[in-house]
Design a protein around this motif. Sequence first.
Motif, mmCIF file in Angstrom:
data_model
loop_
_atom_site.group_PDB
_atom_site.id
_atom_site.type_symbol
_atom_site.label_atom_id
_atom_site.label_comp_id
_atom_site.label_asym_id
_atom_site.label_seq_id
_atom_site.Cartn_x
_atom_site.Cartn_y
_atom_site.Cartn_z
ATOM 1 N N ALA A 32 27.068 19.872 36.408
ATOM 2 C CA ALA A 32 26.077 20.443 37.319
ATOM 3 C C ALA A 32 24.839 20.913 36.560
ATOM 4 O O ALA A 32 23.695 20.694 36.992
ATOM 5 C CB ALA A 32 26.690 21.589 38.110
ATOM 6 N N LEU A 33 25.047 21.542 35.408
ATOM 7 C CA LEU A 33 23.921 22.045 34.621
ATOM 8 C C LEU A 33 23.059 20.903 34.076
ATOM 9 O O LEU A 33 21.845 21.062 33.915
ATOM 10 C CB LEU A 33 24.441 22.911 33.466
ATOM 11 N N ASP A 34 23.685 19.759 33.802
ATOM 12 C CA ASP A 34 22.919 18.621 33.303
ATOM 13 C C ASP A 34 21.881 18.152 34.324
ATOM 14 O O ASP A 34 20.868 17.531 33.957
ATOM 15 C CB ASP A 34 23.862 17.458 32.963
ATOM 16 N N ARG A 35 22.130 18.446 35.599
ATOM 17 C CA ARG A 35 21.202 18.025 36.644
ATOM 18 C C ARG A 35 20.033 18.997 36.818
ATOM 19 O O ARG A 35 19.087 18.689 37.549
ATOM 20 C CB ARG A 35 21.940 17.883 37.977
ATOM 21 N N VAL A 36 20.115 20.165 36.200
ATOM 22 C CA VAL A 36 19.052 21.173 36.335
ATOM 23 C C VAL A 36 18.602 21.573 34.936
ATOM 24 O O VAL A 36 19.139 22.536 34.349
ATOM 25 C CB VAL A 36 19.544 22.410 37.123
ATOM 26 N N PRO A 37 17.665 20.866 34.355
ATOM 27 C CA PRO A 37 17.216 21.179 32.986
ATOM 28 C C PRO A 37 16.749 22.635 32.861
ATOM 29 O O PRO A 37 15.990 23.123 33.694
ATOM 30 C CB PRO A 37 16.047 20.206 32.770
ATOM 31 N N GLY A 38 17.248 23.295 31.845
ATOM 32 C CA GLY A 38 16.877 24.683 31.587
ATOM 33 C C GLY A 38 17.877 25.692 32.114
ATOM 34 O O GLY A 38 17.891 26.848 31.680
ATOM 35 N N ALA A 39 18.722 25.294 33.054
ATOM 36 C CA ALA A 39 19.711 26.217 33.622
ATOM 37 C C ALA A 39 20.844 26.451 32.625
ATOM 38 O O ALA A 39 21.165 25.596 31.793
ATOM 39 C CB ALA A 39 20.259 25.665 34.932
ATOM 40 N N ALA A 40 21.452 27.638 32.720
ATOM 41 C CA ALA A 40 22.546 28.013 31.825
ATOM 42 C C ALA A 40 23.750 28.471 32.645
ATOM 43 O O ALA A 40 23.685 28.588 33.875
ATOM 44 C CB ALA A 40 22.089 29.128 30.878
ATOM 45 N N MET A 41 24.843 28.755 31.953
ATOM 46 C CA MET A 41 26.090 29.127 32.625
ATOM 47 C C MET A 41 25.915 30.326 33.550
ATOM 48 O O MET A 41 26.487 30.375 34.639
ATOM 49 C CB MET A 41 27.184 29.435 31.595
ATOM 50 N N GLU A 42 25.107 31.308 33.116
ATOM 51 C CA GLU A 42 24.941 32.505 33.946
ATOM 52 C C GLU A 42 24.190 32.226 35.236
ATOM 53 O O GLU A 42 24.148 33.086 36.137
ATOM 54 C CB GLU A 42 24.241 33.614 33.165
ATOM 55 N N ASP A 43 23.594 31.028 35.364
ATOM 56 C CA ASP A 43 22.882 30.673 36.592
ATOM 57 C C ASP A 43 23.821 30.112 37.657
ATOM 58 O O ASP A 43 23.402 29.888 38.792
ATOM 59 C CB ASP A 43 21.781 29.654 36.289
ATOM 60 N N ILE A 44 25.056 29.854 37.284
ATOM 61 C CA ILE A 44 26.055 29.406 38.261
ATOM 62 C C ILE A 44 26.652 30.640 38.926
ATOM 63 O O ILE A 44 27.383 31.406 38.291
ATOM 64 C CB ILE A 44 27.155 28.546 37.601
ATOM 65 N N TRP A 45 26.312 30.860 40.176
ATOM 66 C CA TRP A 45 26.693 32.083 40.870
ATOM 67 C C TRP A 45 28.045 31.967 41.557
ATOM 68 O O TRP A 45 28.737 32.961 41.720
ATOM 69 C CB TRP A 45 25.615 32.441 41.911
ATOM 70 N N GLU A 46 28.395 30.784 41.983
ATOM 71 C CA GLU A 46 29.682 30.578 42.643
ATOM 72 C C GLU A 46 30.316 29.323 42.078
ATOM 73 O O GLU A 46 29.630 28.319 41.819
ATOM 74 C CB GLU A 46 29.515 30.435 44.167
ATOM 75 N N PHE A 47 31.647 29.379 41.906
ATOM 76 C CA PHE A 47 32.342 28.206 41.372
ATOM 77 C C PHE A 47 33.831 28.363 41.640
ATOM 78 O O PHE A 47 34.392 29.460 41.538
ATOM 79 C CB PHE A 47 32.086 28.060 39.868
ATOM 80 N N GLY A 48 34.455 27.259 41.996
ATOM 81 C CA GLY A 48 35.889 27.304 42.225
ATOM 82 C C GLY A 48 36.469 25.915 42.434
ATOM 83 O O GLY A 48 35.737 24.921 42.601
ATOM 84 N N ARG A 49 37.773 25.873 42.420
ATOM 85 C CA ARG A 49 38.480 24.601 42.619
ATOM 86 C C ARG A 49 39.135 24.641 43.986
ATOM 87 O O ARG A 49 39.677 25.671 44.405
ATOM 88 C CB ARG A 49 39.523 24.404 41.523
ATOM 89 N N ASP A 50 39.094 23.513 44.696
ATOM 90 C CA ASP A 50 39.616 23.488 46.055
ATOM 91 C C ASP A 50 40.245 22.130 46.333
ATOM 92 O O ASP A 50 40.089 21.171 45.545
ATOM 93 C CB ASP A 50 38.482 23.768 47.046
ATOM 94 N N ASN A 51 40.956 22.072 47.445
ATOM 95 C CA ASN A 51 41.570 20.825 47.880
ATOM 96 C C ASN A 51 40.841 20.359 49.134
ATOM 97 O O ASN A 51 40.847 21.046 50.155
ATOM 98 C CB ASN A 51 43.063 21.038 48.162
ATOM 99 N N ASP A 52 40.195 19.228 49.051
ATOM 100 C CA ASP A 52 39.398 18.701 50.147
ATOM 101 C C ASP A 52 40.052 17.414 50.669
ATOM 102 O O ASP A 52 39.868 16.333 50.094
ATOM 103 C CB ASP A 52 37.973 18.435 49.671
ATOM 104 N N ASP A 53 40.846 17.556 51.744
ATOM 105 C CA ASP A 53 41.555 16.404 52.338
ATOM 106 C C ASP A 53 42.390 15.661 51.304
ATOM 107 O O ASP A 53 42.361 14.422 51.201
ATOM 108 C CB ASP A 53 40.560 15.440 53.005
ATOM 109 N N GLY A 54 43.133 16.438 50.523
ATOM 110 C CA GLY A 54 44.023 15.845 49.537
ATOM 111 C C GLY A 54 43.364 15.507 48.221
ATOM 112 O O GLY A 54 44.027 15.011 47.294
ATOM 113 N N ARG A 55 42.089 15.772 48.107
ATOM 114 C CA ARG A 55 41.360 15.479 46.867
ATOM 115 C C ARG A 55 40.983 16.788 46.182
ATOM 116 O O ARG A 55 40.411 17.682 46.806
ATOM 117 C CB ARG A 55 40.101 14.669 47.178
ATOM 118 N N GLU A 56 41.304 16.892 44.917
ATOM 119 C CA GLU A 56 40.942 18.076 44.153
ATOM 120 C C GLU A 56 39.448 18.022 43.817
ATOM 121 O O GLU A 56 38.963 17.005 43.274
ATOM 122 C CB GLU A 56 41.755 18.166 42.857
#
Length: 222
Positions: free
Chosen positions: A164-188
Amino acid sequence: MKKAVSFVMAALMLTLAGCSGELPQAEPGATPAPAVAESTPAPESESEGGHTHESKSTPVPAPESGGSSQIMLTEEQAKEKALAHAELDGGGVTFTKVKLDFEGGRQVYELEFYTDTYDEYEYEIDAYTGEVIGYKSESSGHGKGGGHDSGHTGLTGREAKDLALDRVPGAAMEDIWEFGRDNDDGREVFEGKLVYDGMEYEFKIDAQSGEFLEWEQEPWDN
């Protein structure tokens, strides 16, 4: 002759009266001079018991403030609380988020961090008491040595964030405000939100292939 004798007698009586210090009597019908008013001291105040006392003004002490005010934890103290609860000593730990927020009527610290084995943790800690309000952890499947286990497939949370950060040049880890793993119709999948330079990005990444299933961006409305 008689008048002369009377005059002498009257003069003699006046002389004798002056020597004795007596004042001559007022004639009948004369109005006496008014007496000079003497100043009378004011009566002392009397208590109910009958004892006299002087009235004195006693200073009233200022009321003490009720209760001792608590001091807000610093960011470092909040980190220590989270690490202690996770039973980590801080070595090899990287914090990606430490944010002060207001939730449920109280101020809380929101923290996110991961270890050198890419195990991920999220914590909510009371900003005053240090109480752990909520937390969750996610194992990446990495071994303690930092390499992949032989049976591990797919992305780790850290790798998904890096995509995700590779798509936003200049952004860093602290700029990710929400993140998690989920199951979407059987897909992780990995889901998250990134805020940087006035823009907000929401993404969904396939946890196995690393493919971006969703990528939305719009001006950040704070």
